[in-house]
Design a protein around this motif. Structure first.
Motif, PDB file in Angstrom:
ATOM      1  N   GLY A  64     -15.291  12.371  11.268  1.00 50.45           N
ATOM      2  CA  GLY A  64     -15.678  13.645  10.662  1.00 50.45           C
ATOM      3  C   GLY A  64     -15.144  13.844   9.263  1.00 50.45           C
ATOM      4  N   MET A  65     -14.081  13.123   8.933  1.00 52.34           N
ATOM      5  CA  MET A  65     -13.453  13.349   7.623  1.00 52.34           C
ATOM      6  C   MET A  65     -14.050  12.447   6.552  1.00 52.34           C
ATOM      7  N   ASP A  66     -14.190  13.019   5.364  1.00 55.12           N
ATOM      8  CA  ASP A  66     -14.919  12.330   4.303  1.00 55.12           C
ATOM      9  C   ASP A  66     -14.083  12.054   3.074  1.00 55.12           C
ATOM     10  N   PHE A  67     -14.651  11.211   2.241  1.00 51.30           N
ATOM     11  CA  PHE A  67     -14.217  11.100   0.847  1.00 51.30           C
ATOM     12  C   PHE A  67     -15.521  11.146   0.064  1.00 51.30           C
ATOM     13  N   SER A 118     -15.079  26.491   1.294  1.00 49.82           N
ATOM     14  CA  SER A 118     -14.907  25.414   0.322  1.00 49.82           C
ATOM     15  C   SER A 118     -13.451  25.362  -0.098  1.00 49.82           C
ATOM     16  N   SER A 119     -12.907  24.188  -0.098  1.00 48.99           N
ATOM     17  CA  SER A 119     -11.542  24.026  -0.587  1.00 48.99           C
ATOM     18  C   SER A 119     -11.538  22.902  -1.613  1.00 48.99           C
ATOM     19  N   TYR A 120     -11.922  21.700  -1.170  1.00 48.10           N
ATOM     20  CA  TYR A 120     -11.982  20.571  -2.086  1.00 48.10           C
ATOM     21  C   TYR A 120     -13.342  20.541  -2.756  1.00 48.10           C
ATOM     22  N   ASP A 178      -3.653  20.006   5.530  1.00 52.45           N
ATOM     23  CA  ASP A 178      -2.949  19.303   4.459  1.00 52.45           C
ATOM     24  C   ASP A 178      -1.967  20.277   3.797  1.00 52.45           C
ATOM     25  N   THR A 179      -2.351  20.952   2.725  1.00 53.97           N
ATOM     26  CA  THR A 179      -1.456  21.945   2.118  1.00 53.97           C
ATOM     27  C   THR A 179      -1.320  23.189   2.997  1.00 53.97           C
ATOM     28  N   GLY A 180      -2.326  23.438   3.822  1.00 52.63           N
ATOM     29  CA  GLY A 180      -2.323  24.624   4.678  1.00 52.63           C
ATOM     30  C   GLY A 180      -3.102  25.780   4.066  1.00 52.63           C
ATOM     31  N   ASN A 181      -3.530  25.630   2.828  1.00 49.87           N
ATOM     32  CA  ASN A 181      -4.264  26.703   2.140  1.00 49.87           C
ATOM     33  C   ASN A 181      -5.504  27.147   2.911  1.00 49.87           C
ATOM     34  N   PHE A 240      -4.488   9.603   2.378  1.00 50.22           N
ATOM     35  CA  PHE A 240      -5.824  10.180   2.483  1.00 50.22           C
ATOM     36  C   PHE A 240      -6.609   9.407   3.528  1.00 50.22           C
ATOM     37  N   VAL A 241      -7.047  10.121   4.554  1.00 52.52           N
ATOM     38  CA  VAL A 241      -7.724   9.453   5.669  1.00 52.52           C
ATOM     39  C   VAL A 241      -9.201   9.813   5.734  1.00 52.52           C
ATOM     40  N   ILE A 242      -9.951   8.941   6.350  1.00 59.58           N
ATOM     41  CA  ILE A 242     -11.395   9.130   6.473  1.00 59.58           C
ATOM     42  C   ILE A 242     -11.857   8.739   7.874  1.00 59.58           C
TER      43      ILE A 242
HETATM   44  P1  IMP Z   1      -5.744  22.115   2.817  1.00 59.92           P
HETATM   45  O1  IMP Z   1      -6.333  23.427   2.443  1.00 59.92           O
HETATM   46  O2  IMP Z   1      -4.980  21.491   1.676  1.00 59.92           O
HETATM   47  O3  IMP Z   1      -4.882  22.193   4.072  1.00 59.92           O
HETATM   48  O4  IMP Z   1      -6.909  21.110   3.039  1.00 59.92           O
HETATM   49  C1  IMP Z   1      -7.597  21.089   4.198  1.00 59.92           C
HETATM   50  C2  IMP Z   1      -8.948  20.451   4.038  1.00 59.92           C
HETATM   51  O5  IMP Z   1      -8.948  19.367   3.130  1.00 59.92           O
HETATM   52  C3  IMP Z   1      -9.356  19.874   5.375  1.00 59.92           C
HETATM   53  O6  IMP Z   1     -10.216  20.765   6.017  1.00 59.92           O
HETATM   54  C4  IMP Z   1     -10.043  18.603   5.030  1.00 59.92           C
HETATM   55  O7  IMP Z   1     -11.430  18.819   5.017  1.00 59.92           O
HETATM   56  C5  IMP Z   1      -9.571  18.242   3.650  1.00 59.92           C
HETATM   57  N1  IMP Z   1      -8.596  17.135   3.719  1.00 59.92           N
HETATM   58  C6  IMP Z   1      -7.257  17.201   3.600  1.00 59.92           C
HETATM   59  N2  IMP Z   1      -6.685  15.996   3.717  1.00 59.92           N
HETATM   60  C7  IMP Z   1      -7.694  15.136   3.918  1.00 59.92           C
HETATM   61  C8  IMP Z   1      -7.742  13.712   4.143  1.00 59.92           C
HETATM   62  O8  IMP Z   1      -6.739  12.983   4.178  1.00 59.92           O
HETATM   63  N3  IMP Z   1      -8.979  13.205   4.329  1.00 59.92           N
HETATM   64  C9  IMP Z   1     -10.120  13.947   4.320  1.00 59.92           C
HETATM   65  N4  IMP Z   1     -10.117  15.270   4.124  1.00 59.92           N
HETATM   66  C10 IMP Z   1      -8.911  15.860   3.920  1.00 59.92           C
END
Ligand code: IMP
Ligand code: MG
Length: 180
Positions: free
Chosen positions: A159-162, A70-72, A105-108, A154-156
């Motif tokens: 596979g990628m969601d909002f 889990s991140s977001y 995104d941030t790389g975390n 922010f992209v969707i």
């Molecule tokens: P990070 O830890 O900030 O690099 O975030 C990575 C995670 O955030 C990815 O695995 C994505 O699931 C989600 N994420 C980051 N940017 C986006 C975006 O633009 N659209 C959808 N999900 C994103």
């Protein structure tokens, strides 16, 4: 309250297919002479569609496994704290491991996962992300294969969601705020 919709198309289905095919060729070439077990580790949920395509684009025997961290929450802001929600059910020790992510995104998330998996003694540990937003990076994480670098949007889709929506959109679009 803000409402959101799918804005402009960033990557078409055709462009996505081309990019996946290129990644598949590059990964295949890299492991051509290896007879170790190869495993693709997908990070759920975002990578599930990319994983399905990438696994078929790699011409090398492989297995797949998944992990959920889990991140977001349901928003668009990442937290530095990454928690394992579902772990792999196979060992990666001695294997050629490629961690597969939808977007860095941030790389975390990616850096924490890579660090964790490195402790499990894979023979090699590489990383592949379909998308990367270099301007957003907070932690310097090595990505061996990147599909496309994109701007800070922010992209969707693909596979990628909002808020868990839009994962089934076949192309990659930009999330857009609409006036209520
Ligand atoms: P990070 O830890 O900030 O690099 O975030 C990575 C995670 O955030 C990815 O695995 C994505 O699931 C989600 N994420 C980051 N940017 C986006 C975006 O633009 N659209 C959808 N999900 C994103
Ligand atoms: Mg993800």
């Amino acid at each position: 309250m803000s409402e959101y919709t799918i804005g402009r198309v960033l990557l078409t289905e055709e462009k996505i297919a081309e990019t996946v095919a290129r990644l598949g060729r590059e990964i295949t070439a890299e492991y051509r002479d290896s007879d170790r077990e190869m495993i693709l580790v997908g990070l759920l949920k975002g990578s599930f569609i990319f994983m399905a395509d990438l696994a078929r684009a790699v011409d090398h025997p492989l297995s797949v496994d998944f992990m959920m961290v889990s991140s977001y929450g349901d928003g668009t802001v990442s937290s530095a704290d990454v928690k394992v929600v579902m772990d792999l059910d196979t060992s990666i020790e001695g294997k050629d491991v490629i961690v597969v992510e939808d977007i860095v995104d941030t790389g975390n998330t990616f850096s924490k996962v890579l660090k964790m998996l490195k402790n499990r003694k894979p023979h090699t540990l590489r990383s592949c992300a379909f998308l990367s937003k270099p301007s957003r990076r907070v932690i310097d994480v090595r990505i061996d294969w990147i599909g496309e670098e994109i701007d800070d949007e922010f992209v969707i889709g693909y596979g990628m969601d909002f808020g868990q929506k839009y994962r089934n959109i076949k192309y990659i679009g930009v999330l857009e705020e609409t006036d209520p």
